[in-house]
Design a protein around this motif. Structure first.
Motif, PDB file in Angstrom:
ATOM      1  N   ASP A  29      -6.317   2.993 -30.616  1.00 57.06           N
ATOM      2  CA  ASP A  29      -7.323   3.645 -31.449  1.00 57.06           C
ATOM      3  C   ASP A  29      -8.633   2.867 -31.531  1.00 57.06           C
ATOM      4  O   ASP A  29      -9.451   3.131 -32.403  1.00 57.06           O
ATOM      5  CB  ASP A  29      -6.775   3.863 -32.866  1.00 57.06           C
ATOM      6  CG  ASP A  29      -5.593   4.817 -32.870  1.00 57.06           C
ATOM      7  OD1 ASP A  29      -5.566   5.714 -32.006  1.00 57.06           O
ATOM      8  OD2 ASP A  29      -4.702   4.649 -33.712  1.00 57.06           O
ATOM      9  N   VAL A  30      -8.822   1.892 -30.656  1.00 61.56           N
ATOM     10  CA  VAL A  30      -9.995   1.031 -30.752  1.00 61.56           C
ATOM     11  C   VAL A  30     -10.985   1.346 -29.643  1.00 61.56           C
ATOM     12  O   VAL A  30     -10.662   1.239 -28.459  1.00 61.56           O
ATOM     13  CB  VAL A  30      -9.592  -0.457 -30.689  1.00 61.56           C
ATOM     14  CG1 VAL A  30     -10.819  -1.340 -30.786  1.00 61.56           C
ATOM     15  CG2 VAL A  30      -8.611  -0.791 -31.801  1.00 61.56           C
ATOM     16  N   SER A  31     -12.201   1.759 -30.027  1.00 59.59           N
ATOM     17  CA  SER A  31     -13.298   1.967 -29.088  1.00 59.59           C
ATOM     18  C   SER A  31     -14.397   0.980 -29.436  1.00 59.59           C
ATOM     19  O   SER A  31     -14.536   0.574 -30.587  1.00 59.59           O
ATOM     20  CB  SER A  31     -13.850   3.388 -29.198  1.00 59.59           C
ATOM     21  OG  SER A  31     -12.888   4.317 -28.770  1.00 59.59           O
ATOM     22  N   VAL A  32     -15.177   0.588 -28.446  1.00 62.50           N
ATOM     23  CA  VAL A  32     -16.324  -0.270 -28.690  1.00 62.50           C
ATOM     24  C   VAL A  32     -17.572   0.486 -28.256  1.00 62.50           C
ATOM     25  O   VAL A  32     -17.516   1.347 -27.387  1.00 62.50           O
ATOM     26  CB  VAL A  32     -16.194  -1.622 -27.950  1.00 62.50           C
ATOM     27  CG1 VAL A  32     -15.024  -2.421 -28.497  1.00 62.50           C
ATOM     28  CG2 VAL A  32     -16.049  -1.435 -26.455  1.00 62.50           C
ATOM     29  N   THR A  33     -18.705   0.186 -28.881  1.00 65.68           N
ATOM     30  CA  THR A  33     -19.930   0.939 -28.628  1.00 65.68           C
ATOM     31  C   THR A  33     -21.077   0.029 -28.210  1.00 65.68           C
ATOM     32  O   THR A  33     -21.013  -1.190 -28.379  1.00 65.68           O
ATOM     33  CB  THR A  33     -20.365   1.715 -29.890  1.00 65.68           C
ATOM     34  OG1 THR A  33     -20.578   0.782 -30.951  1.00 65.68           O
ATOM     35  CG2 THR A  33     -19.307   2.712 -30.315  1.00 65.68           C
ATOM     36  N   ASN A  34     -22.136   0.654 -27.653  1.00 62.41           N
ATOM     37  CA  ASN A  34     -23.328  -0.080 -27.236  1.00 62.41           C
ATOM     38  C   ASN A  34     -23.801  -1.030 -28.321  1.00 62.41           C
ATOM     39  O   ASN A  34     -23.889  -0.661 -29.492  1.00 62.41           O
ATOM     40  CB  ASN A  34     -24.469   0.887 -26.921  1.00 62.41           C
ATOM     41  CG  ASN A  34     -24.373   1.440 -25.536  1.00 62.41           C
ATOM     42  OD1 ASN A  34     -23.700   0.904 -24.675  1.00 62.41           O
ATOM     43  ND2 ASN A  34     -25.044   2.544 -25.303  1.00 62.41           N
ATOM     44  N   GLY A  35     -24.121  -2.268 -27.927  1.00 59.76           N
ATOM     45  CA  GLY A  35     -24.663  -3.251 -28.839  1.00 59.76           C
ATOM     46  C   GLY A  35     -23.630  -4.023 -29.628  1.00 59.76           C
ATOM     47  O   GLY A  35     -23.958  -5.005 -30.276  1.00 59.76           O
ATOM     48  N   GLU A  36     -22.373  -3.618 -29.548  1.00 61.71           N
ATOM     49  CA  GLU A  36     -21.334  -4.309 -30.309  1.00 61.71           C
ATOM     50  C   GLU A  36     -21.052  -5.678 -29.692  1.00 61.71           C
ATOM     51  O   GLU A  36     -21.019  -5.836 -28.489  1.00 61.71           O
ATOM     52  CB  GLU A  36     -20.065  -3.461 -30.319  1.00 61.71           C
ATOM     53  CG  GLU A  36     -19.019  -3.954 -31.275  1.00 61.71           C
ATOM     54  CD  GLU A  36     -17.875  -2.959 -31.426  1.00 61.71           C
ATOM     55  OE1 GLU A  36     -16.772  -3.418 -31.691  1.00 61.71           O
ATOM     56  OE2 GLU A  36     -18.100  -1.739 -31.267  1.00 61.71           O
ATOM     57  N   ILE A  37     -20.858  -6.682 -30.558  1.00 62.09           N
ATOM     58  CA  ILE A  37     -20.535  -8.035 -30.118  1.00 62.09           C
ATOM     59  C   ILE A  37     -19.022  -8.182 -30.061  1.00 62.09           C
ATOM     60  O   ILE A  37     -18.322  -7.835 -31.012  1.00 62.09           O
ATOM     61  CB  ILE A  37     -21.116  -9.089 -31.092  1.00 62.09           C
ATOM     62  CG1 ILE A  37     -22.632  -8.967 -31.198  1.00 62.09           C
ATOM     63  CG2 ILE A  37     -20.686 -10.493 -30.686  1.00 62.09           C
ATOM     64  CD1 ILE A  37     -23.398  -9.394 -29.985  1.00 62.09           C
ATOM     65  N   LEU A  38     -18.530  -8.722 -28.940  1.00 60.20           N
ATOM     66  CA  LEU A  38     -17.102  -8.942 -28.756  1.00 60.20           C
ATOM     67  C   LEU A  38     -16.845 -10.398 -28.411  1.00 60.20           C
ATOM     68  O   LEU A  38     -17.685 -11.056 -27.807  1.00 60.20           O
ATOM     69  CB  LEU A  38     -16.574  -8.105 -27.582  1.00 60.20           C
ATOM     70  CG  LEU A  38     -16.778  -6.607 -27.605  1.00 60.20           C
ATOM     71  CD1 LEU A  38     -16.335  -6.010 -26.278  1.00 60.20           C
ATOM     72  CD2 LEU A  38     -16.004  -5.995 -28.753  1.00 60.20           C
ATOM     73  N   GLY A  39     -15.671 -10.884 -28.747  1.00 64.70           N
ATOM     74  CA  GLY A  39     -15.191 -12.183 -28.287  1.00 64.70           C
ATOM     75  C   GLY A  39     -14.094 -11.919 -27.285  1.00 64.70           C
ATOM     76  O   GLY A  39     -12.982 -11.590 -27.671  1.00 64.70           O
TER      77      GLY A  39
END
Length: 172
Positions: A29-39
């Protein structure tokens, strides 16, 4: 989720950026979007700071990378990141990402689960500033991609960074 801005987005100038084609394996259920910071966690256990650039162009939700889909993330380059207004940031110091607050901070939080070194601050930012300018994965405390002997070759290859490479890094 907090977002960051690419320096010079209007010009789409990625000549100094290193891009990586990354497959989202964060969960159903996890999506990431433009500009999001990830490790992104490497096989060594260290975290590599990354900023999501886009989802797969064939995806109807362009700009979103859903679980199991691939998209581009930036692992080297200059960004403006949301920062805590309770702390100042000093040029040439390490900037950390506080995952629980979704913001950059000067406080070394890298030992806390999910937190990591974001990179090196390139311009002073006062406590009243809402953004800080950071060079991703740069500076003495940031996780360095590859060995120290390969760092000069990775810098010289960054101009050809728009080509896709596969990633074994995972966001956790």
């Amino acid at each position: 989720m907090s977002t960051a801005l690419l320096e010079g987005t209007a010009n789409q100038n990625f000549s100094d950026a290193t891009l990586l084609k990354w497959t989202n394996d964060t969960g159903a259920d996890v999506s990431v979007t433009n500009g999001e910071i990830l490790g992104l966690k490497s096989d060594s256990g260290n975290r590599v700071a990354a900023m999501v650039l886009s989802g797969d162009a064939s995806n109807a939700d362009n700009g979103v990378i859903a679980n199991g889909e691939s998209g581009m993330v930036m692992i080297r380059g200059r960004i403006w990141a949301q920062k805590s207004i309770t702390v100042s940031q000093t040029q040439c110091h390490t900037c950390y990402w506080d995952a629980s607050e979704n913001e950059a901070t000067s406080v070394a939080v890298a030992a806390v689960h999910g937190d990591f070194a974001l990179g090196m601050v390139t311009e002073d930012a006062s406590t009243t500033a809402h953004k800080v300018v950071v060079d991703l994965n740069e500076g003495p405390n940031a996780y360095a991609m590859g060995s120290s002997s390969s760092s000069s070759s990775s810098s010289s290859s960054s101009s050809s960074s728009s080509s896709s490479s596969s990633s074994s890094l995972s966001a956790t």
